[in-house]
Design a protein around this motif. Structure first.
Motif, PDB file in Angstrom:
ATOM      1  N   SER A  37      35.441  83.162  73.072  1.00 29.02           N
ATOM      2  CA  SER A  37      36.303  82.095  72.538  1.00 29.02           C
ATOM      3  C   SER A  37      37.280  82.610  71.474  1.00 29.02           C
ATOM      4  N   ALA A  38      37.124  83.895  71.119  1.00 31.31           N
ATOM      5  CA  ALA A  38      37.969  84.445  70.038  1.00 31.31           C
ATOM      6  C   ALA A  38      39.452  84.314  70.389  1.00 31.31           C
ATOM      7  N   GLU A  39      39.798  84.584  71.639  1.00 25.27           N
ATOM      8  CA  GLU A  39      41.226  84.547  72.009  1.00 25.27           C
ATOM      9  C   GLU A  39      41.743  83.123  72.192  1.00 25.27           C
ATOM     10  N   SER A  40      40.837  82.151  72.075  1.00 26.37           N
ATOM     11  CA  SER A  40      41.300  80.759  72.049  1.00 26.37           C
ATOM     12  C   SER A  40      41.536  80.323  70.600  1.00 26.37           C
ATOM     13  N   GLY A  41      41.352  81.278  69.680  1.00 23.08           N
ATOM     14  CA  GLY A  41      41.614  80.974  68.271  1.00 23.08           C
ATOM     15  C   GLY A  41      40.383  80.517  67.519  1.00 23.08           C
ATOM     16  N   ILE A  42      39.208  80.610  68.161  1.00 21.32           N
ATOM     17  CA  ILE A  42      37.987  80.165  67.467  1.00 21.32           C
ATOM     18  C   ILE A  42      37.337  81.383  66.817  1.00 21.32           C
ATOM     19  N   LYS A  43      37.044  81.284  65.528  1.00 26.46           N
ATOM     20  CA  LYS A  43      36.497  82.437  64.797  1.00 26.46           C
ATOM     21  C   LYS A  43      35.157  82.858  65.387  1.00 26.46           C
ATOM     22  N   TYR A  77      30.347  72.327  59.894  1.00 26.47           N
ATOM     23  CA  TYR A  77      30.501  71.968  61.310  1.00 26.47           C
ATOM     24  C   TYR A  77      31.727  71.091  61.540  1.00 26.47           C
ATOM     25  N   ASN A  78      32.056  70.249  60.558  1.00 22.96           N
ATOM     26  CA  ASN A  78      33.254  69.397  60.719  1.00 22.96           C
ATOM     27  C   ASN A  78      34.522  70.232  60.807  1.00 22.96           C
ATOM     28  N   THR A  79      34.559  71.320  60.033  1.00 27.54           N
ATOM     29  CA  THR A  79      35.746  72.197  60.096  1.00 27.54           C
ATOM     30  C   THR A  79      35.886  72.733  61.512  1.00 27.54           C
ATOM     31  N   ARG A  80      34.774  73.150  62.082  1.00 23.76           N
ATOM     32  CA  ARG A  80      34.801  73.699  63.453  1.00 23.76           C
ATOM     33  C   ARG A  80      35.062  72.591  64.479  1.00 23.76           C
ATOM     34  N   TRP A  81      34.473  71.400  64.234  1.00 19.73           N
ATOM     35  CA  TRP A  81      34.667  70.263  65.146  1.00 19.73           C
ATOM     36  C   TRP A  81      36.149  69.899  65.165  1.00 19.73           C
ATOM     37  N   SER A  82      36.756  69.831  63.978  1.00 20.11           N
ATOM     38  CA  SER A  82      38.164  69.421  63.870  1.00 20.11           C
ATOM     39  C   SER A  82      39.076  70.427  64.570  1.00 20.11           C
ATOM     40  N   GLN A  83      38.770  71.722  64.400  1.00 20.88           N
ATOM     41  CA  GLN A  83      39.608  72.728  65.076  1.00 20.88           C
ATOM     42  C   GLN A  83      39.496  72.560  66.598  1.00 20.88           C
ATOM     43  N   LEU A  84      38.278  72.363  67.053  1.00 18.18           N
ATOM     44  CA  LEU A  84      38.054  72.256  68.505  1.00 18.18           C
ATOM     45  C   LEU A  84      38.776  71.041  69.077  1.00 18.18           C
ATOM     46  N   HIS A  85      38.909  69.985  68.300  1.00 18.37           N
ATOM     47  CA  HIS A  85      39.538  68.742  68.804  1.00 18.37           C
ATOM     48  C   HIS A  85      40.962  68.587  68.295  1.00 18.37           C
ATOM     49  N   ASP A 117      31.036  75.541  71.320  1.00 21.71           N
ATOM     50  CA  ASP A 117      32.302  74.878  71.697  1.00 21.71           C
ATOM     51  C   ASP A 117      32.205  74.438  73.159  1.00 21.71           C
ATOM     52  N   ASP A 118      33.229  73.650  73.600  1.00 23.47           N
ATOM     53  CA  ASP A 118      33.160  73.115  74.985  1.00 23.47           C
ATOM     54  C   ASP A 118      34.216  73.781  75.876  1.00 23.47           C
ATOM     55  N   LEU A 119      34.594  75.003  75.545  1.00 29.75           N
ATOM     56  CA  LEU A 119      35.676  75.655  76.307  1.00 29.75           C
ATOM     57  C   LEU A 119      35.239  76.050  77.723  1.00 29.75           C
ATOM     58  N   HIS A 120      33.983  76.373  77.910  1.00 34.27           N
ATOM     59  CA  HIS A 120      33.532  76.637  79.296  1.00 34.27           C
ATOM     60  C   HIS A 120      33.659  75.355  80.137  1.00 34.27           C
ATOM     61  N   GLU A 121      33.281  74.219  79.558  1.00 34.39           N
ATOM     62  CA  GLU A 121      33.415  72.945  80.287  1.00 34.39           C
ATOM     63  C   GLU A 121      34.881  72.672  80.588  1.00 34.39           C
ATOM     64  N   ARG A 122      35.759  72.890  79.613  1.00 33.59           N
ATOM     65  CA  ARG A 122      37.196  72.609  79.831  1.00 33.59           C
ATOM     66  C   ARG A 122      37.757  73.497  80.944  1.00 33.59           C
ATOM     67  N   ALA A 123      37.173  74.701  81.102  1.00 33.80           N
ATOM     68  CA  ALA A 123      37.667  75.604  82.166  1.00 33.80           C
ATOM     69  C   ALA A 123      37.083  75.223  83.519  1.00 33.80           C
ATOM     70  N   GLY A 124      36.086  74.326  83.530  1.00 36.18           N
ATOM     71  CA  GLY A 124      35.520  73.869  84.806  1.00 36.18           C
ATOM     72  C   GLY A 124      34.127  74.397  85.091  1.00 36.18           C
ATOM     73  N   SER A 125      33.508  75.123  84.140  1.00 34.45           N
ATOM     74  CA  SER A 125      32.141  75.595  84.394  1.00 34.45           C
ATOM     75  C   SER A 125      31.200  74.410  84.464  1.00 34.45           C
ATOM     76  N   ARG A 126      30.230  74.467  85.405  1.00 33.74           N
ATOM     77  CA  ARG A 126      29.275  73.369  85.544  1.00 33.74           C
ATOM     78  C   ARG A 126      27.848  73.858  85.378  1.00 33.74           C
ATOM     79  N   ARG A 127      27.507  74.983  86.031  1.00 30.75           N
ATOM     80  CA  ARG A 127      26.122  75.477  85.925  1.00 30.75           C
ATOM     81  C   ARG A 127      26.033  76.282  84.632  1.00 30.75           C
ATOM     82  N   LEU A 128      25.961  75.517  83.540  1.00 26.28           N
ATOM     83  CA  LEU A 128      26.185  76.019  82.186  1.00 26.28           C
ATOM     84  C   LEU A 128      25.062  75.514  81.286  1.00 26.28           C
ATOM     85  N   LEU A 129      24.566  76.364  80.395  1.00 26.85           N
ATOM     86  CA  LEU A 129      23.481  75.977  79.483  1.00 26.85           C
ATOM     87  C   LEU A 129      23.834  76.415  78.067  1.00 26.85           C
ATOM     88  N   HIS A 130      23.920  75.446  77.167  1.00 28.36           N
ATOM     89  CA  HIS A 130      24.227  75.763  75.757  1.00 28.36           C
ATOM     90  C   HIS A 130      22.918  76.032  75.032  1.00 28.36           C
TER      91      HIS A 130
END
Ligand code: BV8
Length: 252
Positions: A37-43, A77-85, A117-130
């Motif tokens: 997720s680093a290249e999506s701008g997430i630390k 977590y809010n700082t990270r939540w806000s960046q993600l949204h 983060d939910d970037l795998h979901e946004r890319a369309g991954s389904r068989r995914l486990l957090h």
């Protein structure tokens, strides 16, 4: 990696020599960490100016830290939540490549992510486990029920499952807490024939030990990382570079 519709051929280069080691795979397990997720701008956590630079782990990623100062942890977590949204963050070519691999590979496939983060979901991954939980959810500390968060944490975020209503906590796995889905992950690692770890420093267990299970069962093990991470000696192959550049090449 190149694959054809009915099976999956893997051609890797090791130590810069191309090695025509083609194999057919029937079951793949992939582990991702903050590096994808680093290249999506997430630390990330442990790179320079990473998340742990600004905060001590014990203050923001342990149950004791939360009990001591819930507002501090909610702020983290809010700082990270806000960046993600924020609308500024989106899945990158690395996430997209893994979603494509899942769609087009006809064997068994499991994507285990340490990321919240939910970037795998946004890319369309389904068989995914957090395995370390999800940033976009809150959890009732009493019932364990989770709730999708429409906006960041605050004292007014309470559950609807208890009387009196309980303040929701981040639905993430802190240090000392048990990761999610370990049985399912263990089963997949016991039978996979290809294990790929992407963008993870290999410092946090039990995730950092997954490569040992895969090796023990004779799987091919591959690491995709900018550097040789902590467990690199356990991997048979190391593909050095950015996930967003390597993964599309692996899957095309
Ligand atoms: C548990 C919370 C018991 C949510 C996280 C002593 C020895 C061994 C283990 C322990 C020990 N003492 C304590 C333990 C256990 C402890 C642990 O492992 N501690 C470590 C620090 C030693 N583990 C736990 O407590 C776990 N629980 O053990 O319970 C148990 C277990 C099993 C069964 C029964 C009981 C719980 C661990 C979960 C902790 N929660 N996060 C959040 O805030 O996000 S961990 C945190 O670190 C994240 O979840 C993250 O996933 C994880 C690992 O970080 P990475 O993802 O690897 O990120 P990092 O920044 O470190 O690295 C980034 C990598 O990407 C780098 O290598 C970089 O080179 C690379 N990269 C960067 N850019 C790119 C790239 N690669 C490719 N392309 C790029 N562009």
């Amino acid at each position: 990696i190149r694959y054809s519709r009915q099976d999956y051929q893997v051609i890797f280069n090791k130590n810069k020599q191309s090695m025509e080691g083609t194999k057919m795979y029937r079951q793949i397990v992939i582990l991702t960490g903050a590096g994808i997720s680093a290249e999506s701008g997430i630390k990330t956590f442990r790179d320079q100016d990473g998340l742990w630079e600004a905060h001590k782990i014990q203050d923001v990623a342990t149950p004791e830290g939360y009990a001591r100062d819930p507002e501090l942890v909610e702020g983290f977590y809010n700082t990270r939540w806000s960046q993600l949204h924020s609308g500024d963050v989106e899945a990158n070519a690395g996430h997209d490549a893994l979603a494509r691999l899942e769609r087009e590979f006809d064997g068994d496939f499991l994507l285990v992510t340490q990321n919240i983060d939910d970037l795998h979901e946004r890319a369309g991954s389904r068989r995914l486990l957090h395995m370390h939980g999800e940033l976009s959810k809150g959890r009732c500390p009493r019932s364990g029920q989770t709730f999708l968060l429409k906006d960041p944490f605050g004292p007014e975020h309470t559950c609807t499952c208890c009387i009196p209503a309980q303040r929701l906590r981040p639905d993430v796995v802190w240090f000392g807490e048990i990761p999610i889905g370990l049985d399912r992950i263990q089963d997949a690692l016991d039978t996979c024939d290809l294990f790929i770890a992407i963008g993870t420093s290999g410092t946090v267990y039990p995730a950092a030990g997954f490569v040992d299970i895969a090796n023990h069962h004779g799987a091919q093990t591959v690491e995709v990382n900018l550097v040789e991470a902590d467990r690199h000696s356990q991997f048979q192959f190391h593909l050095q570079g950015k996930a967003s550049e390597i993964l599309p090449k692996m899957v095309e």
